[in-house]
Design a protein around this motif. Structure first.
Motif, PDB file in Angstrom:
ATOM      1  N   ASP A  66      -3.838   7.824   2.538  1.00  0.00           N
ATOM      2  CA  ASP A  66      -2.526   7.250   2.243  1.00  0.00           C
ATOM      3  C   ASP A  66      -2.724   5.759   1.974  1.00  0.00           C
ATOM      4  N   GLN A 123      -0.564   3.559   1.679  1.00  0.00           N
ATOM      5  CA  GLN A 123       0.473   2.776   2.362  1.00  0.00           C
ATOM      6  C   GLN A 123       1.186   1.806   1.418  1.00  0.00           C
ATOM      7  N   ASP A 124       1.103   2.068   0.108  1.00  0.00           N
ATOM      8  CA  ASP A 124       1.810   1.172  -0.817  1.00  0.00           C
ATOM      9  C   ASP A 124       3.314   1.229  -0.611  1.00  0.00           C
ATOM     10  N   TRP A 125       3.814   2.382  -0.149  1.00  0.00           N
ATOM     11  CA  TRP A 125       5.238   2.536   0.130  1.00  0.00           C
ATOM     12  C   TRP A 125       5.668   1.751   1.361  1.00  0.00           C
ATOM     13  N   ASN A 126       4.659   1.311   2.131  1.00  0.00           N
ATOM     14  CA  ASN A 126       4.905   0.590   3.385  1.00  0.00           C
ATOM     15  C   ASN A 126       4.544  -0.884   3.246  1.00  0.00           C
ATOM     16  N   ASN A 127       4.710  -1.412   2.009  1.00  0.00           N
ATOM     17  CA  ASN A 127       4.485  -2.838   1.717  1.00  0.00           C
ATOM     18  C   ASN A 127       3.025  -3.270   1.844  1.00  0.00           C
ATOM     19  N   ALA A 128       2.091  -2.337   1.629  1.00  0.00           N
ATOM     20  CA  ALA A 128       0.674  -2.711   1.643  1.00  0.00           C
ATOM     21  C   ALA A 128       0.383  -3.656   0.485  1.00  0.00           C
ATOM     22  N   GLN A 167      -5.113  -4.351   0.503  1.00  0.00           N
ATOM     23  CA  GLN A 167      -5.063  -3.252   1.475  1.00  0.00           C
ATOM     24  C   GLN A 167      -5.127  -1.889   0.778  1.00  0.00           C
ATOM     25  N   HIS A 218       1.824   5.249  -5.654  1.00  0.00           N
ATOM     26  CA  HIS A 218       3.081   5.335  -6.410  1.00  0.00           C
ATOM     27  C   HIS A 218       3.076   4.272  -7.500  1.00  0.00           C
ATOM     28  N   TYR A 243       5.113   0.462  -7.755  1.00  0.00           N
ATOM     29  CA  TYR A 243       4.810  -0.785  -7.035  1.00  0.00           C
ATOM     30  C   TYR A 243       3.787  -1.604  -7.822  1.00  0.00           C
ATOM     31  N   THR A 303       0.299  -1.668  -6.413  1.00  0.00           N
ATOM     32  CA  THR A 303      -0.503  -0.483  -6.737  1.00  0.00           C
ATOM     33  C   THR A 303      -1.101  -0.610  -8.126  1.00  0.00           C
TER      34      THR A 303
END
Length: 208
Positions: free
Chosen positions: A23, A25-30, A34, A51, A54, A57
């Motif tokens: 994962d 974690q781009d959906w989690n503001n990575a 990161q 995704h 972003y 990403t």
């Protein structure tokens, strides 16, 4: 999200569930760094969740590609049979397969069958088979189309079909006159319900 109920429904319809092992974690503001770090843990056959909405990403993709290349890996495609990532090919599943030449009939004449996928949707694809006479004219032909279970042919056109007991082998004969002059061709088509299996059918042709 998944559970045993969803998996049972997938099995009922012959579907393959594809999940990720990494994962981003781009959906989690990575951050971009990161995301690149997360991708660096990918192993052969692995799938990463990312995704394209972003910018972090998008910015990470070139670095991820370079890192994969440095480890002898590359971005790939999902195998329809295993649900795992595999290296891409020049001939993706469901596009084309080689021409098959049959043995000439005793009276002379032979035919070849060539397949191509003409259209594709989320659950099905249309196939087209071209039957071509060899160096000698033929009076009729019979084509064999073999699909991969759990695929099913749901519609046909420009020919008269029959199926074997498995439902995966269709024989197609011409509608009416099957005469083909030397080198001339004709086509027929069909719709395949993929049911999670996107392999191209195999085709062959014989002259009765």
């Amino acid at each position: 999200e998944t559970n045993s109920t969803l998996k049972a429904v997938e099995a009922q319809f012959g579907l393959t569930e594809v999940l990720w092992n990494v994962d981003s974690q781009d959906w989690n503001n990575a951050s971009t760094a990161q995301i690149v770090q997360a991708a660096s843990t990918l192993q052969n056959g692995g799938v990463i969740l990312m995704h394209d909405g972003y910018q972090t990403t998008i910015n990470a993709v070139p670095q991820i590609a370079a890192n994969l290349a440095s480890r002898g890996l590359c971005a790939g495609m999902i195998s329809p049979s295993t649900g795992r990532a595999v290296a891409p090919t020049d001939t993706p599943p469901g596009t084309t397969n080689p021409t098959t030449t049959t043995t000439p009939q005793p009276g002379g004449g032979s035919c070849t069958a060539t397949y191509r996928t003409s259209q594709q949707w989320g659950d099905r694809f249309n196939g087209e088979v071209t039957i071509r006479a060899g160096a000698t004219a033929i009076t009729s032909w019979t084509a064999t189309v073999t699909t991969t279970s759990p695929q099913r042919i749901s519609a046909t056109w420009s020919g008269t079909p029959n199926w074997d007991s498995s439902g995966n082998v269709m024989t197609m004969k011409p509608n009416g006159n099957g005469n083909l002059a030397a080198g001339a061709s004709t086509t027929f088509g069909f719709t395949v319900m993929a049911n999670g299996q996107w392999a191209a059918p195999t085709v062959s042709c014989r002259t009765p």
